[in-house]
Motif scaffolding. Structure first.
Motif, mmCIF file in Angstrom:
data_model
loop_
_atom_site.group_PDB
_atom_site.id
_atom_site.type_symbol
_atom_site.label_atom_id
_atom_site.label_comp_id
_atom_site.label_asym_id
_atom_site.label_seq_id
_atom_site.Cartn_x
_atom_site.Cartn_y
_atom_site.Cartn_z
ATOM 1 N N PHE A 240 0.825 -1.210 0.000
ATOM 2 C CA PHE A 240 0.000 0.000 0.000
ATOM 3 C C PHE A 240 0.859 1.260 0.000
ATOM 4 N N VAL A 241 0.468 2.221 -0.837
ATOM 5 C CA VAL A 241 1.040 3.571 -0.836
ATOM 6 C C VAL A 241 -0.114 4.546 -1.036
ATOM 7 N N SER A 242 -0.212 5.541 -0.201
ATOM 8 C CA SER A 242 -1.304 6.503 -0.299
ATOM 9 C C SER A 242 -1.166 7.351 -1.557
ATOM 10 N N GLU A 243 -2.268 7.503 -2.294
ATOM 11 C CA GLU A 243 -2.255 8.366 -3.476
ATOM 12 C C GLU A 243 -2.241 9.841 -3.084
ATOM 13 N N GLU A 244 -2.732 10.145 -1.913
ATOM 14 C CA GLU A 244 -2.778 11.531 -1.444
ATOM 15 C C GLU A 244 -1.527 11.862 -0.634
ATOM 16 N N ARG A 245 -1.193 13.128 -0.654
ATOM 17 C CA ARG A 245 -0.105 13.641 0.178
ATOM 18 C C ARG A 245 -0.599 14.899 0.867
ATOM 19 N N ILE A 246 -0.250 15.063 2.135
ATOM 20 C CA ILE A 246 -0.536 16.305 2.856
ATOM 21 C C ILE A 246 0.796 16.999 3.090
ATOM 22 N N VAL A 247 0.981 18.145 2.463
ATOM 23 C CA VAL A 247 2.280 18.819 2.467
ATOM 24 C C VAL A 247 2.102 20.292 2.817
ATOM 25 N N TRP A 248 3.178 20.876 3.302
ATOM 26 C CA TRP A 248 3.232 22.314 3.544
ATOM 27 C C TRP A 248 3.907 22.980 2.349
ATOM 28 N N VAL A 249 3.274 24.034 1.846
ATOM 29 C CA VAL A 249 3.767 24.758 0.673
ATOM 30 C C VAL A 249 4.019 26.211 1.052
ATOM 31 N N ASP A 250 5.184 26.712 0.685
ATOM 32 C CA ASP A 250 5.567 28.107 0.945
ATOM 33 C C ASP A 250 5.108 28.972 -0.228
ATOM 34 N N ILE A 251 4.345 30.029 0.052
ATOM 35 C CA ILE A 251 3.813 30.922 -0.976
ATOM 36 C C ILE A 251 4.446 32.296 -0.804
ATOM 37 N N GLU A 252 5.004 32.834 -1.887
ATOM 38 C CA GLU A 252 5.610 34.171 -1.882
ATOM 39 C C GLU A 252 5.093 34.970 -3.069
ATOM 40 N N GLY A 253 5.074 36.281 -2.922
ATOM 41 C CA GLY A 253 4.752 37.162 -4.040
ATOM 42 C C GLY A 253 3.334 37.685 -4.063
ATOM 43 N N VAL A 254 2.526 37.379 -3.047
ATOM 44 C CA VAL A 254 1.145 37.872 -3.008
ATOM 45 C C VAL A 254 1.163 39.323 -2.532
ATOM 46 N N PRO A 255 0.528 40.246 -3.254
ATOM 47 C CA PRO A 255 0.543 41.655 -2.844
ATOM 48 C C PRO A 255 -0.232 41.873 -1.544
ATOM 49 N N LEU A 256 0.057 42.977 -0.900
ATOM 50 C CA LEU A 256 -0.503 43.244 0.426
ATOM 51 C C LEU A 256 -2.024 43.337 0.402
ATOM 52 N N HIS A 257 -2.602 43.967 -0.626
ATOM 53 C CA HIS A 257 -4.053 44.149 -0.636
ATOM 54 C C HIS A 257 -4.799 42.860 -0.990
ATOM 55 N N ALA A 258 -4.065 41.814 -1.386
ATOM 56 C CA ALA A 258 -4.690 40.509 -1.640
ATOM 57 C C ALA A 258 -4.300 39.484 -0.584
ATOM 58 N N TRP A 259 -3.668 39.958 0.483
ATOM 59 C CA TRP A 259 -3.199 39.056 1.535
ATOM 60 C C TRP A 259 -4.373 38.714 2.443
ATOM 61 N N SER A 260 -5.095 37.671 2.099
ATOM 62 C CA SER A 260 -6.275 37.256 2.854
ATOM 63 C C SER A 260 -6.356 35.741 2.857
ATOM 64 N N ARG A 261 -7.169 35.214 3.759
ATOM 65 C CA ARG A 261 -7.328 33.763 3.843
ATOM 66 C C ARG A 261 -7.923 33.206 2.563
ATOM 67 N N CYS A 291 -1.049 24.397 4.175
ATOM 68 C CA CYS A 291 -1.092 22.939 4.234
ATOM 69 C C CYS A 291 -2.112 22.445 3.212
ATOM 70 N N VAL A 292 -1.657 21.618 2.284
ATOM 71 C CA VAL A 292 -2.478 21.209 1.145
ATOM 72 C C VAL A 292 -2.526 19.690 1.052
#
Length: 378
Positions: A240-261, A291-292
């Protein structure tokens, strides 16, 4: 260079361009727009190599064109970006071409100079598979959907010496319904009456459960309360190997006025489901960790565009590490009777002044010596 060799050279270049390019159907633009205007507008989102505007109009009476791109990393996103273009008061509409138009056949001359039977070039059909870069296509390799490419080197073969012997007869594995319940599975199983269970994480939303005996495992797998927490509950399997992965992703470059959840939730949907994100709302606007849960087999490493109020921003995403749960064990509270509690409090109170008795003894000795002294004087 003879005429026949020139035609062959032209035919070869045209075929090569056909292989590495993507044609996009665009419409809903002013009648005054020329091929050069469309070329300039569409070049914002990719490398344009050809624009063709037919003289005839569509069934809706609108002009349309075919814009050909190379170096397309993500065809779906390219189409979405083209649909954001405004030309004057017209909102451009774009769609992927379903079939490529075949080229005119060129005669294939023989050594005697008599042309042989024309060779029909193959018709390349657009597919839903997202293509790779120009270099990867020319070299015969393809880029993963998102991130780094899969290595073209030969597969690594593992023989029997690499295999681990495990008896899984007392093991079960399950896919939980809510990933946030994974750390609390010990408590959940204990509340359902299953105390001696060992948990291991298998990746994605899968866990491995180990029991003392087979009967306990069977009882758990048939327990209605336990099954309500799982999508799937089955016997464990060695391959068995899981098809899904739960990983942490680093996001950069989002402008300040779009910085929202909501912005980061939408970004996470590019690869799967956004489960959680780092809580640094006021301390840092340079990056955000998301976390995705994803099914992409390759590591996420991507640079893409976002459009905020008509302005284009370049956003960078990089996978950091796999999410790994910490199972919380259920601890029993210690209870004592009222009588034990009373004596314990008394003992504590007594022990809190260890020198009281010593002081009393010392005082008694002093008084005894003084009394004897006065008796001698009398």
């Amino acid at each position: 260079m003879t005429a026949s060799s020139q035609r062959s050279f032209h035919h070869s270049n045209e075929d090569r361009t056909q292989k590495i390019s993507h044609s996009i159907y665009v419409t809903n633009f002013p009648d005054s727009v020329t091929s050069r205007d469309l070329w300039s507008s569409c070049s914002t989102y990719g490398t344009v190599v050809d624009v063709f505007i037919p003289f005839k109009k569509s069934k809706a009476g609108k002009r349309f064109a075919f814009v050909r791109f190379i170096k397309v990393f993500n065809l779906t996103r390219l189409v979405e970006n083209l649909c954001t273009i405004w030309i004057g008061r017209y909102h451009l509409y774009a769609n992927q071409v379903r079939f490529e138009r075949p080229h005119k056949p060129y005669p294939n001359p023989t050594k005697s100079g008599v042309p042989s039977k024309p060779v029909q070039p193959p018709v390349f059909q657009q597919s839903n598979v997202r293509g790779g870069s120009y270099a990867n296509i020319v070299n015969g390799s393809s880029l993963g959907s998102h991130g780094t490419s899969i290595s073209p080197s030969p597969a690594l073969i593992l023989d029997d010496s690499c295999l681990a012997e495990r008896d899984l007869s007392k093991h079960a594995m399950g896919k939980v319904k809510d990933f946030s319940s994974i750390p609390n599975l010990y408590t959940i199983l204990k509340d359902e009456g299953f105390l001696d269970v060992k948990l291991s994480y298998l990746g994605g939303t899968w866990v491995l459960l180990e029991f003392d005996n087979v009967d306990t495992k069977e009882n758990m797998m048939n327990h209605t309360g336990v099954k309500s927490w799982f999508h799937i509950l089955q016997n464990a399997s060695n391959d068995f190997v899981s098809e899904e992965r739960i990983v942490w992703v680093d996001i950069e470059g989002v402008p300040l006025h779009a910085w929202s959840r909501e912005t980061f939730v939408r970004i996470g949907k590019k690869w799967g489901d956004t489960l959680d994100m780092e809580d640094n709302a006021d301390s840092s606007f340079g990056r955000k960790r998301v976390c995705v849960k994803t099914k992409h087999p390759v590591c996420i490493l991507e640079t893409f565009k976002i459009i905020v109020k008509g302005r284009v921003f370049m956003v960078r995403a990089k996978e950091l590490f796999t999410w790994n749960p910490t199972f919380v064990t259920h601890k029993e509270k210690e209870y004592m009777s009222d009588d034990e509690s009373y004596h314990a409090s008394k003992n504590k109170e007594f022990n809190s002044h260890p020198n009281v008795e010593e002081k009393r003894t010392s005082t008694f000795k002093i008084l005894f010596v003084v009394n004897n002294y006065f008796r001698i004087l009398i």
